[in-house]
Design an enzyme around this catalytic site. Structure first.
Site, PDB file in Angstrom:
ATOM      1  N   LYS A 124       0.861  -1.187   0.000  1.00 12.39           N
ATOM      2  CA  LYS A 124       0.000   0.000   0.000  1.00 12.39           C
ATOM      3  C   LYS A 124       0.886   1.223   0.000  1.00 12.39           C
ATOM      4  O   LYS A 124       2.022   1.182   0.489  1.00 12.39           O
ATOM      5  CB  LYS A 124      -0.894   0.025   1.246  1.00 12.39           C
TER       6      LYS A 124
HETATM    7  P1  NAD Z   1     -12.968   7.725  -2.791  1.00  8.86           P
HETATM    8  O1  NAD Z   1     -11.966   8.747  -2.481  1.00  8.86           O
HETATM    9  O2  NAD Z   1     -13.402   7.531  -4.201  1.00  8.86           O
HETATM   10  O3  NAD Z   1     -14.296   7.999  -1.935  1.00  8.86           O
HETATM   11  C1  NAD Z   1     -14.283   8.113  -0.544  1.00  8.86           C
HETATM   12  C2  NAD Z   1     -15.632   8.618  -0.090  1.00  8.86           C
HETATM   13  O4  NAD Z   1     -15.673   8.609   1.332  1.00  8.86           O
HETATM   14  C3  NAD Z   1     -15.913  10.052  -0.525  1.00  8.86           C
HETATM   15  O5  NAD Z   1     -17.277  10.143  -0.896  1.00  8.86           O
HETATM   16  C4  NAD Z   1     -15.662  10.856   0.743  1.00  8.86           C
HETATM   17  O6  NAD Z   1     -16.390  12.071   0.788  1.00  8.86           O
HETATM   18  C5  NAD Z   1     -16.169   9.861   1.765  1.00  8.86           C
HETATM   19  N1  NAD Z   1     -15.718  10.143   3.119  1.00  8.86           N
HETATM   20  C6  NAD Z   1     -14.505  10.548   3.543  1.00  8.86           C
HETATM   21  N2  NAD Z   1     -14.520  10.728   4.870  1.00  8.86           N
HETATM   22  C7  NAD Z   1     -15.766  10.414   5.293  1.00  8.86           C
HETATM   23  C8  NAD Z   1     -16.409  10.405   6.542  1.00  8.86           C
HETATM   24  N3  NAD Z   1     -15.753  10.747   7.658  1.00  8.86           N
HETATM   25  N4  NAD Z   1     -17.711  10.032   6.599  1.00  8.86           N
HETATM   26  C9  NAD Z   1     -18.394   9.708   5.486  1.00  8.86           C
HETATM   27  N5  NAD Z   1     -17.816   9.674   4.274  1.00  8.86           N
HETATM   28  C10 NAD Z   1     -16.532  10.040   4.174  1.00  8.86           C
HETATM   29  O7  NAD Z   1     -12.418   6.377  -2.166  1.00  8.86           O
HETATM   30  P2  NAD Z   1     -12.780   4.869  -2.570  1.00  8.86           P
HETATM   31  O8  NAD Z   1     -11.825   4.439  -3.620  1.00  8.86           O
HETATM   32  O9  NAD Z   1     -14.237   4.759  -2.810  1.00  8.86           O
HETATM   33  O10 NAD Z   1     -12.368   4.089  -1.242  1.00  8.86           O
HETATM   34  C11 NAD Z   1     -13.264   3.974  -0.145  1.00  8.86           C
HETATM   35  C12 NAD Z   1     -12.829   2.810   0.735  1.00  8.86           C
HETATM   36  O11 NAD Z   1     -12.829   1.619  -0.045  1.00  8.86           O
HETATM   37  C13 NAD Z   1     -11.432   2.925   1.332  1.00  8.86           C
HETATM   38  O12 NAD Z   1     -11.447   2.332   2.612  1.00  8.86           O
HETATM   39  C14 NAD Z   1     -10.597   2.092   0.387  1.00  8.86           C
HETATM   40  O13 NAD Z   1      -9.418   1.595   1.006  1.00  8.86           O
HETATM   41  C15 NAD Z   1     -11.567   0.988   0.054  1.00  8.86           C
HETATM   42  N6  NAD Z   1     -11.261   0.286  -1.194  1.00  8.86           N
HETATM   43  C16 NAD Z   1     -11.222   0.960  -2.389  1.00  8.86           C
HETATM   44  C17 NAD Z   1     -10.953   0.242  -3.555  1.00  8.86           C
HETATM   45  C18 NAD Z   1     -10.967   0.895  -4.918  1.00  8.86           C
HETATM   46  O14 NAD Z   1     -10.869   0.170  -5.918  1.00  8.86           O
HETATM   47  N7  NAD Z   1     -11.110   2.200  -5.030  1.00  8.86           N
HETATM   48  C19 NAD Z   1     -10.696  -1.132  -3.496  1.00  8.86           C
HETATM   49  C20 NAD Z   1     -10.759  -1.785  -2.275  1.00  8.86           C
HETATM   50  C21 NAD Z   1     -11.043  -1.055  -1.134  1.00  8.86           C
END
Ligand code: NAD
Length: 432
Positions: A124
């Site tokens: 990561k």
């Molecule tokens: P992103 O940046 O696209 O979206 C994150 C979202 O969370 C945004 O809408 C943001 O406003 C919101 N957010 C941030 N702080 C917040 C809070 N305190 N309360 C409510 N909402 C809040 O990120 P993502 O890629 O969607 O990732 C989200 C999660 O999924 C992370 O934990 C990431 O590690 C996990 N994840 C992502 C992927 C991927 O392919 N993008 C894969 C596996 C896991």
């Protein structure tokens, strides 16, 4: 897969359980690892090896801001284990990023790639920055400098980054270009790239689609029809938006969503596409018309059947686990439940579908993208989606069977399978 598989899980509810006191992300990830290693009886030398990351890089990331100032950000790349293949894991841009968090996320990638049985290890990266506070040009300069500073660790057969919170396809395009400037054109160096740069069809929506697929499988195992199932989603970004859309397609009713600006709630169901249009126009879900306002965390407490935390880690903890009303939690985010909250919710009978499988759709399609880049051949969207569904549902079935067989929770089973496979690879390589 029958009803019994999930229902028959008898989590170990006795004993003192994990400590209620707050744990850091790395302490929490290690707790789940140690618990699994103990259950499957991993050799103590292998436990010692896997209980800490193989390599950690801390870099300064100086960026010339638009107003002429120099700002220096802190970046990391942590490679937890490469026993099963090249390191693989996303890059996060968020103010909370620190070495502890990146370490935890790197180790989760090791268990996740092993669990879904793809030939990668776990890594990561991240930069401690608020990406929303940067202009596009500043973000581009930050990404290029960060990539140059970690480039000596990367490689198609060494370490392959991908998007995570605060990064997207455009960020991966800049990373690929910065790497290519030094080492030559190398599409396979990152996944989650724009389609025009060798990205895979279906990658952008893959994690959310995977969340919806495992939700469907969980409901099926519980003998429940997705039609009308009430879903609440925390985090309306890449994972949350696509999860909400696919769950609607399955017939579920998305009753609440939140992002960093706040939350919105509508018991008879939100129009997810309309919320998305509102976010595109205004920058957040807050102010969406004809819905009740909530706080960002309020969404965790609304009356619903399925809760999908899809934002930050550690959001369900000792002080709020009892306010969760859902009886199914599907972990779109990485590490959204602390070990204590997880233990209490299992005791209460809540079905928790762990991050290791719930959000593995992203890394599965990243694997397809990497394979396509190596072969210089592009798959159809239908092929990507079919193979994603097959591999994800097969892995989930394996977890459900193991959980039923060993009488452990889905999380324990997922960790046990992942840890066993990594330990086997270390053993076969002759590490110990
Ligand atoms: P992103 O940046 O696209 O979206 C994150 C979202 O969370 C945004 O809408 C943001 O406003 C919101 N957010 C941030 N702080 C917040 C809070 N305190 N309360 C409510 N909402 C809040 O990120 P993502 O890629 O969607 O990732 C989200 C999660 O999924 C992370 O934990 C990431 O590690 C996990 N994840 C992502 C992927 C991927 O392919 N993008 C894969 C596996 C896991």
């Amino acid at each position: 897969m029958g009803d019994a598989v999930v229902r028959d899980v008898e989590p170990e509810v006795g004993g003192a359980g994990p400590p209620a006191a707050a744990m850091s992300p790395w302490e929490a990830a290690r707790y789940f690892f140690m618990e699994a290693a103990e259950r499957v009886g991993i050799d103590s030398e292998i436990v010692t090896l896997l209980a800490r990351p193989y390599r950690e890089l801390h870099v300064e990331v100086p960026v010339r801001m638009d107003d002429g100032r120099l700002e220096v950000f802190t970046g990391y790349r942590v490679q937890h284990s490469g026993a099963r293949g090249p390191y693989k894991g996303g890059v996060r841009y968020h103010p909370s990023v620190d070495l502890d968090e990146v370490r935890a996320l790197a180790s989760l990638m090791t268990w996740k790639t092993a669990l879904v049985d793809i030939p990668f290890g776990g890594a990561k990266g991240g930069v401690q920055v608020d990406p929303k506070a940067l202009s596009k040009e500043e973000k581009k300069r930050l990404t290029r400098t960060y990539t140059q500073n970690i480039a000596h660790l990367l490689g198609v057969n060494r370490d392959i980054p991908a998007p995570d919170m605060g990064t997207d396809a455009q960020t991966m395009g800049w990373m690929m270009d910065a790497y290519g400037a030094r080492y030559g054109h190398t599409p396979g160096i990152v996944t989650g790239k724009p389609l025009a740069m060798g990205g895979s069809r279906g990658r952008m929506e893959a994690t959310g689609r995977g969340v919806a697929l495992v939700t469907r499988e969980t409901l099926r195992a519980l003998g429940r029809d997705p039609e009308g199932i009430r879903v609440a989603v925390q985090g309306f970004g890449n994972v949350g938006v696509y999860a909400a859309q696919w769950l609607c397609d399955l017939g579920c009713r998305v009753v609440a969503v939140s992002d960093v600006t706040g939350g919105v709630h509508r018991p008879d169901g939100l129009d997810v596409a309309a919320v998305q249009a509102h976010v595109d126009a205004s920058g957040g879900v807050v102010g969406f018309p004809n819905a009740w306002a909530l706080s960002s965390d309020g969404v965790l407490e609304v009356e619903c059947d399925v809760l999908v935390p899809a934002a930050l880690g550690g959001v369900i903890h000792a002080d709020n686990w009892h306010t969760v009303q859902a009886d199914v939690i599907v972990e779109g985010a990485n590490g959204p439940l602390t070990p204590y909250a997880d233990w209490q919710l299992q005791r209460r009978g809540t079905v928790v579908v762990p991050d290791l499988i719930a959000n593995a759709g992203g890394v599965l399609v990243s694997y397809f993208e990497w394979a396509q880049n190596i072969q210089q051949y592009r798959w159809s969207l239908e092929r990507v989606n079919d193979e994603l569904e097959t591999l994800l549902c097969d892995a989930y079935g394996t977890i459900q069977t193991r959980a039923g067989h060993d009488g452990v929770s889905l999380r324990n089973a997922a960790f046990m399978i992942g840890v066993e496979r990594v330990a086997e690879a270390l053993d076969l390589r002759g590490f110990v």
